[in-house]
Write a protein that holds these residues in place. Structure first.
Motif, short mmCIF file in Angstrom:
data_model
loop_
_atom_site.label_atom_id
_atom_site.label_comp_id
_atom_site.label_asym_id
_atom_site.label_seq_id
_atom_site.Cartn_x
_atom_site.Cartn_y
_atom_site.Cartn_z
N UNK A 233 0.84 -1.20 0.00
CA UNK A 233 0.00 0.00 0.00
C UNK A 233 0.88 1.25 0.00
N UNK A 234 0.52 2.22 -0.84
CA UNK A 234 1.35 3.42 -0.92
C UNK A 234 0.75 4.59 -0.15
N UNK A 235 -0.46 4.46 0.37
CA UNK A 235 -1.10 5.44 1.25
C UNK A 235 -1.27 6.82 0.59
N UNK A 236 -1.48 6.86 -0.73
CA UNK A 236 -1.61 8.13 -1.42
C UNK A 236 -2.87 8.87 -0.99
N UNK A 237 -3.98 8.17 -0.87
CA UNK A 237 -5.25 8.82 -0.53
C UNK A 237 -5.18 9.39 0.89
N UNK A 238 -4.65 8.62 1.82
CA UNK A 238 -4.51 9.08 3.20
C UNK A 238 -3.58 10.30 3.25
N UNK A 239 -2.50 10.26 2.50
CA UNK A 239 -1.56 11.38 2.47
C UNK A 239 -2.21 12.62 1.86
N UNK A 240 -3.00 12.42 0.84
CA UNK A 240 -3.70 13.55 0.22
C UNK A 240 -4.70 14.16 1.20
N UNK A 241 -5.41 13.32 1.93
CA UNK A 241 -6.33 13.82 2.95
C UNK A 241 -5.58 14.63 4.00
N UNK A 242 -4.46 14.10 4.50
CA UNK A 242 -3.68 14.82 5.50
C UNK A 242 -3.09 16.10 4.95
N UNK A 243 -2.74 16.10 3.66
CA UNK A 243 -2.22 17.32 3.05
C UNK A 243 -3.30 18.39 2.97
N UNK A 244 -4.52 18.00 2.64
CA UNK A 244 -5.59 18.98 2.46
C UNK A 244 -6.20 19.45 3.78
N UNK A 245 -6.33 18.57 4.76
CA UNK A 245 -7.09 18.91 5.95
C UNK A 245 -6.29 18.93 7.25
N UNK B 244 8.23 -0.62 -0.34
CA UNK B 244 7.83 -0.91 1.04
C UNK B 244 8.47 0.07 2.02
N UNK B 245 9.72 0.44 1.78
CA UNK B 245 10.41 1.39 2.65
C UNK B 245 9.75 2.76 2.59
N UNK B 246 9.48 3.25 1.39
CA UNK B 246 8.83 4.55 1.26
C UNK B 246 7.41 4.52 1.81
N UNK B 247 6.70 3.41 1.59
CA UNK B 247 5.33 3.28 2.10
C UNK B 247 5.32 3.26 3.63
N UNK B 248 6.29 2.60 4.23
CA UNK B 248 6.38 2.57 5.69
C UNK B 248 6.62 3.97 6.25
N UNK B 249 7.51 4.73 5.61
CA UNK B 249 7.77 6.10 6.04
C UNK B 249 6.53 6.96 5.86
N UNK B 250 5.83 6.80 4.75
CA UNK B 250 4.61 7.57 4.51
C UNK B 250 3.54 7.23 5.54
N UNK B 251 3.43 5.96 5.92
CA UNK B 251 2.45 5.56 6.92
C UNK B 251 2.77 6.20 8.27
N UNK B 252 4.04 6.17 8.66
CA UNK B 252 4.46 6.77 9.93
C UNK B 252 4.18 8.27 9.92
N UNK B 253 4.52 8.95 8.84
CA UNK B 253 4.25 10.38 8.75
C UNK B 253 2.75 10.68 8.76
N UNK B 254 1.96 9.83 8.12
CA UNK B 254 0.51 10.02 8.12
C UNK B 254 -0.07 9.86 9.52
N UNK B 255 0.43 8.89 10.26
CA UNK B 255 -0.05 8.70 11.63
C UNK B 255 0.27 9.93 12.46
N UNK B 256 1.51 10.42 12.36
CA UNK B 256 1.88 11.61 13.12
C UNK B 256 1.09 12.83 12.68
N UNK B 257 0.88 12.98 11.38
CA UNK B 257 0.11 14.13 10.88
C UNK B 257 -1.32 14.07 11.39
N UNK B 258 -1.91 12.88 11.41
CA UNK B 258 -3.29 12.74 11.88
C UNK B 258 -3.40 13.01 13.37
#
Length: 126
Positions: free
Chosen positions: A34-46, A76-90
């Motif tokens: 999973x690349x978490x693009x939708x979750x990242x886009x949500x966190x970027x916008x809101x 997988x490495x980039x996706x893991x970093x994106x997931x961690x950043x998304x959790x912190x952003x949320x």
């Protein structure tokens, strides 16, 4: 009453003495990264406190690019970093938004009570 007996074929050792050969086919399954693009886009916008949502979005896009090239480890490495950043952003976004609302309500309530007190003093209500 008549009872009928049902028997299937009798399984046993093969009758001929030829060695049994087996064929193994390895089917490479595409592991879904999973690349978490939708979750990242949500966190970027809101929920873009401290620009973590935007950074997560950049890592999500890098993960998607790696997946397209076929580098699943890099994806997988980039996706893991994106997931961690998304959790912190949320989490930070929810905490800071809730804190801002509570602070705003507290400031307005204090300003309202000061305003009422000053109006009472100006009208002669001591």
């Amino acid at each position: 009453m008549v009872q009928q007996e049902h028997r299937g074929p009798v399984m046993g050792a093969p009758q001929d003495s030829a060695p049994v050969t087996t064929t193994v086919i390895n089917i490479r399954s595409e592991t879904a990264v999973p690349d978490h693009v939708v979750w990242s886009l949500f966190n970027t916008m809101f929920m873009n406190w401290c620009c973590l949502g935007f950074v997560a979005f950049a890592y999500s896009v890098k993960s998607r690019d790696r997946k397209m090239v076929g580098d699943m480890t890099g994806a997988q490495t980039y996706a893991s970093t994106a997931k961690c950043l998304n959790i912190w952003a949320l989490v930070l976004g929810l905490l800071l938004t809730t804190g801002s609302i509570v602070l705003l309500v507290f400031v307005y309530a204090t300003a309202y009570s000061v305003l009422l007190k000053s109006m009472q003093e100006n009208n002669g209500y001591h």
